[in-house]
Design an enzyme around this catalytic site. Structure first.
Site, PDB file in Angstrom:
ATOM      1  CG  ASP A 122      -0.318  -0.091   2.531  1.00  0.00           C
ATOM      2  OD1 ASP A 122       0.934  -0.101   2.607  1.00  0.00           O
ATOM      3  OD2 ASP A 122      -1.050  -0.159   3.544  1.00  0.00           O
ATOM      4  CB  SER A 123       4.576   1.673   0.034  1.00  0.00           C
ATOM      5  OG  SER A 123       4.783   0.452  -0.657  1.00  0.00           O
TER       6      SER A 123
ATOM      7  CG  ASP B  65       0.196  -4.052   1.987  1.00  0.00           C
ATOM      8  OD1 ASP B  65      -0.076  -4.770   2.959  1.00  0.00           O
ATOM      9  OD2 ASP B  65       1.100  -3.195   2.006  1.00  0.00           O
TER      10      ASP B  65
ATOM     11  CE  LYS C  56       2.567  -5.673   4.009  1.00  0.00           C
ATOM     12  NZ  LYS C  56       1.994  -4.721   5.010  1.00  0.00           N
TER      13      LYS C  56
ATOM     14  CD  GLU D 200      -0.335  -1.672   8.118  1.00  0.00           C
ATOM     15  OE1 GLU D 200       0.343  -1.229   7.182  1.00  0.00           O
ATOM     16  OE2 GLU D 200      -0.882  -0.923   8.971  1.00  0.00           O
TER      17      GLU D 200
ATOM     18  CD  GLU E 109       7.106  -0.185   8.465  1.00  0.00           C
ATOM     19  OE1 GLU E 109       7.362   0.936   7.964  1.00  0.00           O
ATOM     20  OE2 GLU E 109       6.141  -0.885   8.099  1.00  0.00           O
TER      21      GLU E 109
END
Length: 281
Positions: free
Chosen positions: A62-63, A101, A131, A133, A199
């Site tokens: 998602d970067s 993501d 992925k 979070e 992270e």
């Protein structure tokens, strides 16, 4: 000897498999103590370059919100934004596992929402894993996805989608919160996650988490003690103006691109390009 054995990669990074990397390959790398790289990718051309270089896992992060779409955080990017990028990376690669993501707001409300979003990435974009979070608060989502046959990469520490709740981009896991992160990591492993990104956490904590888990850890700003390392490709290639402390610039691509485009522009303005060599008769 069966083809399933002969096709098994001798190493995760740079090995020859004749097929896609799977979660079993990632688990085997952990067992034999192999360290491996993961990089982000958002288009077919760069995916092909990284795939041919032997990178075993490509993350459509998602970067992309920042490095592709120009936002100042990961929060605005949507499923519809990431879907075509993921499909392009899948088409551009042949060996790497492609992880998609799940963007902010696409899985947090319920396991059902998470399953619907992840299923879209798997069916429509061809992703091989997803992925998400968070720790214990997303365990129901992880369990639902794994039960449905969707491999899940977890993400702890600095979770950018929660940057507002965390009070900014800060190191996580110091003091008592380190025990909480350790507990989250173990719970995610038990729920079925096949790996976990750590992270911006202290190096000693990341090393202890890595030693306590049977699934691989992937560090980004988490020191050298994790099983793997990941960077955003624009960061490692020197395209980011002010990268984070944990970024190492391996090439000054920004300078080389500037030089090349200025050379092109100068030759166009002076009439030096195109020549007969670059013209048709």
């Amino acid at each position: 000897m069966s083809s399933s054995v002969t096709n098994r990669p001798t190493s995760l990074y740079g090995g020859q498999a004749g097929r896609r990397i799977t979660v079993r390959d990632v688990a085997a790398a952990k067992e034999r103590g192999e360290r491996w790289p993961m990089v982000t990718a958002y288009d077919a051309m760069t995916a092909r370059v990284f795939d041919e270089a032997g990178i075993p896992v490509l993350l459509v992060g998602d970067s992309a919100a920042m490095v592709v779409y120009g936002y100042d955080s990961t929060l605005p990017v949507s499923v519809d934004d990431l879907m075509p990028l993921t499909a392009a990376v899948v088409r551009g690669s042949s060996r790497a596992m492609v992880v998609a993501d799940l963007p902010f707001g696409s899985y947090q409300s319920s396991p059902q929402q998470a399953l619907e979003t992840a299923a879209r990435f798997m069916k429509e974009a061809g992703a091989h894993a997803v992925k998400l979070e968070g720790g214990r608060r997303v365990l129901p989502q992880v369990e639902a996805l794994v039960s449905a046959g969707i491999p899940v990469m977890a993400h702890l520490g600095l979770t950018p989608q929660s940057v507002n709740a965390l009070g900014g981009y800060r190191v996580q896991g110091r003091g008592q919160s380190g025990d909480e992160l350790m507990a989250d990591a173990k719970d995610l492993e038990y729920a079925g996650a096949f790996s976990v990104v750590l992270e911006c956490v202290p190096a000693d904590l990341a090393e202890r988490v890595t030693a306590s888990l049977s699934i691989p850890t992937i560090g980004i700003g988490a020191g050298p003690g994790t099983d793997a390392q990941v960077l955003v490709w624009q960061d490692l290639m020197g395209l980011t103006a002010s990268p984070a402390k944990f970024v190492k610039k391996y090439f000054d691509l920004a300078h080389e691109m500037d030089r090349a485009v200025r050379s092109f522009a100068d030759e166009v303005s002076t009439g030096a390009f195109p020549t007969a060599e670059h013209s048709y008769r």
